[in-house]
Write a protein that holds these residues in place. Structure first.
Motif, PDB file in Angstrom:
ATOM      1  N   GLU A  46       0.907  -0.723  -0.121  1.00  0.00           N
ATOM      2  CA  GLU A  46      -0.384   0.036  -0.005  1.00  0.00           C
ATOM      3  C   GLU A  46       0.778   1.102   0.077  1.00  0.00           C
ATOM      4  O   GLU A  46       0.812   2.125  -0.438  1.00  0.00           O
ATOM      5  CB  GLU A  46      -0.684   0.262   1.029  1.00  0.00           C
ATOM      6  N   TRP A  47       2.172   1.070   0.880  1.00  0.00           N
ATOM      7  CA  TRP A  47       2.931   2.379   0.966  1.00  0.00           C
ATOM      8  C   TRP A  47       3.538   1.965  -0.317  1.00  0.00           C
ATOM      9  O   TRP A  47       3.364   4.221  -0.989  1.00  0.00           O
ATOM     10  CB  TRP A  47       3.551   1.892   1.768  1.00  0.00           C
ATOM     11  N   ASN A  48       4.304   1.179  -1.179  1.00  0.00           N
ATOM     12  CA  ASN A  48       5.012   1.456  -2.180  1.00  0.00           C
ATOM     13  C   ASN A  48       3.924   2.253  -3.363  1.00  0.00           C
ATOM     14  O   ASN A  48       4.081   3.184  -4.426  1.00  0.00           O
ATOM     15  CB  ASN A  48       5.735   0.869  -2.582  1.00  0.00           C
ATOM     16  N   ASP A  49       2.401   1.758  -3.555  1.00  0.00           N
ATOM     17  CA  ASP A  49       1.713   2.256  -4.661  1.00  0.00           C
ATOM     18  C   ASP A  49       1.471   3.437  -4.292  1.00  0.00           C
ATOM     19  O   ASP A  49       0.992   4.303  -5.366  1.00  0.00           O
ATOM     20  CB  ASP A  49       0.610   1.686  -4.570  1.00  0.00           C
ATOM     21  N   ARG A  50       1.450   4.372  -2.990  1.00  0.00           N
ATOM     22  CA  ARG A  50       1.060   5.198  -3.130  1.00  0.00           C
ATOM     23  C   ARG A  50       2.190   6.445  -2.854  1.00  0.00           C
ATOM     24  O   ARG A  50       2.148   7.705  -3.968  1.00  0.00           O
ATOM     25  CB  ARG A  50       0.304   5.924  -1.356  1.00  0.00           C
ATOM     26  N   MET A  51       2.647   6.178  -2.659  1.00  0.00           N
ATOM     27  CA  MET A  51       4.429   6.535  -3.810  1.00  0.00           C
ATOM     28  C   MET A  51       4.814   7.313  -4.868  1.00  0.00           C
ATOM     29  O   MET A  51       4.860   7.448  -5.168  1.00  0.00           O
ATOM     30  CB  MET A  51       5.315   5.992  -2.679  1.00  0.00           C
ATOM     31  N   GLU A  52       4.038   5.779  -5.316  1.00  0.00           N
ATOM     32  CA  GLU A  52       4.644   5.588  -6.664  1.00  0.00           C
ATOM     33  C   GLU A  52       3.359   6.980  -7.815  1.00  0.00           C
ATOM     34  O   GLU A  52       3.882   7.354  -8.305  1.00  0.00           O
ATOM     35  CB  GLU A  52       4.000   4.718  -7.347  1.00  0.00           C
ATOM     36  N   SER A  53       2.452   5.942  -6.555  1.00  0.00           N
ATOM     37  CA  SER A  53       0.898   7.332  -7.849  1.00  0.00           C
ATOM     38  C   SER A  53       0.777   9.389  -7.546  1.00  0.00           C
ATOM     39  O   SER A  53       0.548   9.695  -7.809  1.00  0.00           O
ATOM     40  CB  SER A  53       0.016   6.955  -7.384  1.00  0.00           C
ATOM     41  N   TRP A  54       1.906   9.504  -6.096  1.00  0.00           N
ATOM     42  CA  TRP A  54       2.075  11.026  -5.870  1.00  0.00           C
ATOM     43  C   TRP A  54       2.758  11.060  -5.993  1.00  0.00           C
ATOM     44  O   TRP A  54       2.867  11.998  -6.545  1.00  0.00           O
ATOM     45  CB  TRP A  54       1.599  10.840  -4.413  1.00  0.00           C
ATOM     46  N   ARG A  95       8.959   4.561  -6.445  1.00  0.00           N
ATOM     47  CA  ARG A  95       8.696   3.381  -5.687  1.00  0.00           C
ATOM     48  C   ARG A  95      10.098   2.776  -5.306  1.00  0.00           C
ATOM     49  O   ARG A  95      10.699   2.911  -5.692  1.00  0.00           O
ATOM     50  CB  ARG A  95       7.667   2.392  -6.930  1.00  0.00           C
ATOM     51  N   PRO A  96       9.354   3.124  -4.279  1.00  0.00           N
ATOM     52  CA  PRO A  96      10.722   1.962  -3.028  1.00  0.00           C
ATOM     53  C   PRO A  96      10.815   0.713  -3.403  1.00  0.00           C
ATOM     54  O   PRO A  96       9.978  -0.031  -3.880  1.00  0.00           O
ATOM     55  CB  PRO A  96       9.932   1.921  -1.477  1.00  0.00           C
ATOM     56  N   SER A  97      12.274  -0.152  -4.086  1.00  0.00           N
ATOM     57  CA  SER A  97      12.595  -0.902  -4.011  1.00  0.00           C
ATOM     58  C   SER A  97      12.931  -1.492  -2.960  1.00  0.00           C
ATOM     59  O   SER A  97      12.884  -2.989  -3.195  1.00  0.00           O
ATOM     60  CB  SER A  97      14.221  -0.989  -5.034  1.00  0.00           C
ATOM     61  N   LYS A  98      13.348  -1.664  -1.674  1.00  0.00           N
ATOM     62  CA  LYS A  98      13.499  -2.090  -0.288  1.00  0.00           C
ATOM     63  C   LYS A  98      12.368  -1.539   0.993  1.00  0.00           C
ATOM     64  O   LYS A  98      12.042   0.034   0.902  1.00  0.00           O
ATOM     65  CB  LYS A  98      14.688  -2.481   0.587  1.00  0.00           C
ATOM     66  N   ASP A  99      11.962  -1.645   1.524  1.00  0.00           N
ATOM     67  CA  ASP A  99      10.877  -1.460   2.549  1.00  0.00           C
ATOM     68  C   ASP A  99      11.741  -0.630   4.122  1.00  0.00           C
ATOM     69  O   ASP A  99      11.839   0.537   4.203  1.00  0.00           O
ATOM     70  CB  ASP A  99      10.605  -2.584   3.635  1.00  0.00           C
ATOM     71  N   SER A 100      13.287  -1.083   4.023  1.00  0.00           N
ATOM     72  CA  SER A 100      13.828  -0.424   4.728  1.00  0.00           C
ATOM     73  C   SER A 100      13.957   1.338   3.676  1.00  0.00           C
ATOM     74  O   SER A 100      14.037   2.841   4.325  1.00  0.00           O
ATOM     75  CB  SER A 100      15.107  -0.064   4.468  1.00  0.00           C
TER      76      SER A 100
END
Ligand code: ZN
Length: 490
Positions: free
Chosen positions: A372-380, A384-389
């Motif tokens: 969910e985090w990565n999707d929002r980062m990408e759309s806003w 897009r983060p490639s790793k959770d850190s």
């Protein structure tokens, strides 16, 4: 009333003594002393808590006959503190403390190894306990309101949602417009900036702004912060990098902004629970104003650049105010909140606010958070983060149980421009003064309209009295559009 005042001043003293231990922990304490220190801090904090929630304090608050307007505010504000503190069973407080202790360690490990699954069960536990905490605190509409109210009194999730949706609607297009514009170059700020010179320039500037070192001092720490032990002892810390100008310099201005707020509180409130910033959002409005609205403004660099060029002849000797001003205002959608520029920062906050609400409402499964985090980062933000850190694991807040805290960062940004515009109206030549390094009129205005009140007024009341308006995203958005439109040529 006299007995109540004395009792509250003892609670305040215990809190400040704990704060000194915490300050020392982050600055000078040898690493091996961690365990003993944690115990000492817990002892002082729980002593203060016990006195606050005692029956005697309750009775004194009931029977107090205020002898002045300050007394009346003291009783009103402390009654709220007392109610909040007594509503939560101590068993729940202990459970939360234990869970967050374990969770902080798990978060650190998960972040180092990029393994969200190691942190997930701890976060689930924290969320469960946080929901119980919200239920115990009580709320009218949503449990999130109770959490938010701990940091931003009177603010509700509905109100934040309203303001953030307005902001988001204009901000996302602004960010993409900047991203499509020719990139500005920030290479200048990544040259060699010797730390001792950074320190000297930073100190010179914040003292000029009005940070009083007779009643404060600056030290180094890994995570910069500002802390007060009384109105006459408000300290800040900073962190510097040899080859990056921004964190040290702007971090110093930021913390000094927090500190000047507390140095400006009315001395009549000294030693009482009223001698504190009124909310995290209002506190952040002060740090952000000095860091960004002044510190990253063109008039400020008309004053400061000659000093900076003299201090760093190798890095800046052949540069102009114009190129430097552009470099420190580079907008670059990126993954990490604490490294974000002025424009994209608020989107990082909104993302966390949305996810927090979903977690508390049970609308999202903890294991789905990274996606969910990565999707929002990408759309806003288009990244897009490639790793959770670099994504969901980057902040410490959730591991500590601080849910409801994030929005205050963005609320502070919004309040900062609302207040700044009001100050500009009252001081028509503010820009001219800033370009001469004269900050006294602005500081006076802030002292009168914000600082002196301490907790006697809520953030909402301060905003209304000082600006004639309630919280809104309009002035910040207008500021961002005009400043960055000019910088990026549209
Ligand atoms: Zn801050």
């Amino acid at each position: 009333m006299q007995t109540l005042r004395e009792r509250l001043s003892r609670i305040t003293d215990l809190g400040h003594a704990a704060a000194i231990l915490e300050w020392d922990q982050e600055t000078y304490m040898p690493a091996g002393a961690a365990e003993g220190r944690a115990r000492q801090i817990a002892t002082l904090r729980s002593l203060a808590h016990d006195i606050l929630i005692s029956e005697e304090t309750g009775t004194l608050l009931e029977q107090a006959a205020p002898e002045s307007a300050i007394d009346a505010d003291l009783v009103r504000v402390t009654k709220k503190d007392y109610d909040k503190a007594t509503r939560v069973p101590s068993s729940l407080i202990a459970e939360l403390a234990e869970a967050s202790g374990l969770s902080k360690g798990a978060w650190q490990e998960a972040r180092e190894n990029d393994e969200f699954s190691k942190f997930a069960p701890h976060l689930s536990k924290i969320v469960d306990l946080t929901i119980q905490h919200a239920e115990a605190l009580g709320y009218e509409e949503s449990p999130y309101d109770a959490l938010l109210d701990q940091y931003e009194e009177g603010m509700t999730a509905a109100e934040v949602t309203r303001v953030f949706s307005e902001l988001k609607a204009d901000l996302i297009p602004l960010v993409s417009r900047i991203a499509e514009s020719p990139a500005t170059c920030d290479g200048i700020v990544h040259r060699e900036f010797p730390r001792d010179t950074q320190w000297k320039l930073g100190m010179q500037v914040i003292e000029k702004m009005g940070y009083n070192t007779h009643y404060g001092r600056q030290d180094f720490s890994t995570h910069p912060f500002s802390t007060a032990f009384s109105i006459t002892d408000v300290r800040i810390t900073t962190r510097m990098e040899d080859r990056f100008f921004n964190p040290g310099f702007f971090g110093t201005l930021h913390e000094a902004g927090h500190a000047m707020y507390e140095q400006g509180i009315d001395m009549a409130l000294e030693g009482s629970p009223l001698a504190d910033g009124t909310s995290l959002g209002m506190h952040e409005s002060q740090s952000r104003m000095w860091e960004n609205l002044i510190g990253r403004s063109r008039p400020f660099w008309d004053y400061c650049f000659p000093h900076a060029r003299k201090a760093f002849p190798d890095a800046l000797g052949s540069e102009t105010t114009d190129t430097f001003y552009k470099a420190i205002n580079t907008v670059f959608p990126s993954l990490i909140r604490v490294e974000a520029d002025e424009v994209t920062y608020n989107l990082h906050i909104m993302l966390r606010f949305e996810l927090e609400q979903d977690m508390i409402a049970g609308k999202i499964r903890i294991q789905d958070l990274p996606e969910e985090w990565n999707d929002r980062m990408e759309s806003w933000l288009g990244v897009r983060p490639s790793k959770d850190s670099d994504g969901v694991l980057q902040d410490i807040h959730w591991s500590l149980g601080a849910i409801g805290y994030f929005p205050t960062y963005a609320l502070g940004n919004l309040m900062s421009t609302q207040l700044f515009n009001a100050a500009k109206k009252a001081i028509p030549d503010l820009d001219a003064k800033t370009s001469q390094g004269d900050f006294s009129a602005l500081l006076d205005w802030l002292r009168t309209n914000v600082h002196q009140h301490g907790r006697r007024k809520t953030a909402g009341q301060i905003l209304l009295d000082a600006t004639g308006s309630e919280l809104s995203s309009e002035s910040w958005m207008h500021y961002a559009q005009s400043k960055f439109g000019e910088l990026y040529g549209f």
